[in-house]
Design a protein around this motif. Structure first.
Motif, short mmCIF file in Angstrom:
data_model
loop_
_atom_site.label_atom_id
_atom_site.label_comp_id
_atom_site.label_asym_id
_atom_site.label_seq_id
_atom_site.Cartn_x
_atom_site.Cartn_y
_atom_site.Cartn_z
N ARG A 14 -5.52 7.04 -1.62
CA ARG A 14 -5.03 5.69 -1.30
C ARG A 14 -3.58 5.74 -0.84
NH1 ARG A 14 -1.72 2.29 -2.60
NH2 ARG A 14 -0.88 3.67 -4.20
N SER A 18 -1.99 4.76 2.87
CA SER A 18 -1.04 3.65 2.92
C SER A 18 0.27 4.06 3.56
CB SER A 18 -0.80 3.11 1.51
OG SER A 18 -1.98 2.54 0.97
N VAL A 24 -4.90 -0.42 2.84
CA VAL A 24 -5.86 -0.06 1.80
C VAL A 24 -5.77 -1.06 0.66
CG1 VAL A 24 -6.69 1.74 0.25
CG2 VAL A 24 -5.57 2.38 2.40
N VAL A 27 -10.77 0.85 -2.80
CA VAL A 27 -11.23 2.24 -2.68
C VAL A 27 -12.59 2.34 -3.38
CG1 VAL A 27 -10.76 4.66 -3.17
CG2 VAL A 27 -8.86 3.09 -2.70
N LEU A 40 -12.01 3.84 2.19
CA LEU A 40 -10.82 3.01 2.07
C LEU A 40 -11.01 1.76 2.93
CD1 LEU A 40 -8.12 5.83 2.47
CD2 LEU A 40 -9.39 5.16 0.42
#
Length: 280
Positions: A14, A18, A24, A27, A40
């Motif tokens: 994640r 990002s 995101v 998840v 994602l």
């Protein structure tokens, strides 16, 4: 991965996406084994996250995908919004791929064979330094022949796997004139049914060998639609692949779900495949 490691892997995937500018908010764990696949959202990225010890495998997979991008191979593509590379974060190696929403219907054997034929044609157009399938067999043999690595493997089954792996590997690799780059493990679990058609994933298994080695991972019905293949050689490769599968299951540290059942089932599949080849 164990729950504590999975939580770290999810956060590493994640955070990496990002920081690269991808949005995101959610998840979802798609697959969890020794490495994980994460969807994602809403950026629609598939993050493949592996312990950093698997960094070389991740980098090889990205290299394969990069080579295949220009030859119309039926494979999943790296996400075009970020650099095609492996990112390191918190002891994990992370690669970012396009997410393909699966469609509902199963892939017919003829379509599986067609996708594999087109993939083989694409692989013949690229130049890539890849291991031979016998290298994979050599690793499995070390696991089988080392009692510390496979302490629970009964002696009679150890002898079965050792003789099958060594004997079939040698016999199949005698004539290397027809060897080419292969997917390595194009079984149904590594072929997605998408709106773009069937696409292969898990490209890190790419190796060299006869096309029959690949075809032996596909459903048997698919082989009937791949006329160029040698049926008898495919059957021998199928026996070899079940021996490989069984060797991995008897490793001390194997983490496959329902491992005990697959230990027994794998050995039964080896014996059945050898019988079909007249080698039982």
């Amino acid at each position: 991965m164990e729950p504590w490691e999975l939580r770290r892997a999810v956060e590493a995937g994640r955070a990496t996406a990002s920081e690269l500018g991808l949005q995101v908010n959610d998840v979802v764990v798609i697959h969890n084994s020794d490495r994980v696949a994460l969807r994602l959202a809403p950026c629609d990225v598939l993050a493949r996250v592996a312990p950093s010890g698997h960094r070389a495998d991740s980098e090889f997979e990205v290299e394969v995908a990069h080579h295949l991008a220009d030859v119309d191979a039926p494979v999943a593509e790296l996400d075009p919004r970020v650099a095609p590379r492996v990112y390191l974060r918190d002891a994990f190696a992370i690669s970012l791929w396009t997410y393909y929403a699966p469609v509902g219907s199963e892939i017919a054997p003829a379509d599986h064979a067609d996708a594999l034929r087109r993939h083989h044609a694409a692989l013949r157009q690229i130049d890539l330094d890849a291991p031979h399938f016998t290298d994979r067999v050599a690793v499995a043999l070390r696991e089988v022949n080392d009692r510390e690595r496979s302490p629970e493997l009964p002696d009679s089954d150890r002898e079965l796997l050792s003789s099958t792996l060594g004997g079939l590997s040698a016999a199949i690799s005698i004539d290397k004139a027809g060897d080419q780059l292969l997917h390595g493990e194009p079984h149904p679990g590594n072929l997605l049914n998408t709106r773009r058609g069937p696409l292969f994933v898990d490209l890190a298994t790419c190796c060299r060998g006869p096309i029959e080695f690949d075809l032996s991972h596909a459903p048997e019905e698919a082989g009937k639609h791949y006329a160029e293949a040698d049926h008898d050689l495919t059957q021998r490769c199928r026996a070899l692949n079940w021996a490989l599968f069984s060797a991995w299951r008897w490793r001390r540290d194997d983490q496959m779900p329902d491992r005990d059942r697959w230990r027994v089932e794998g050995l039964n599949r080896v014996r059945a495949a050898l019988d079909r080849c007249g080698l039982g």
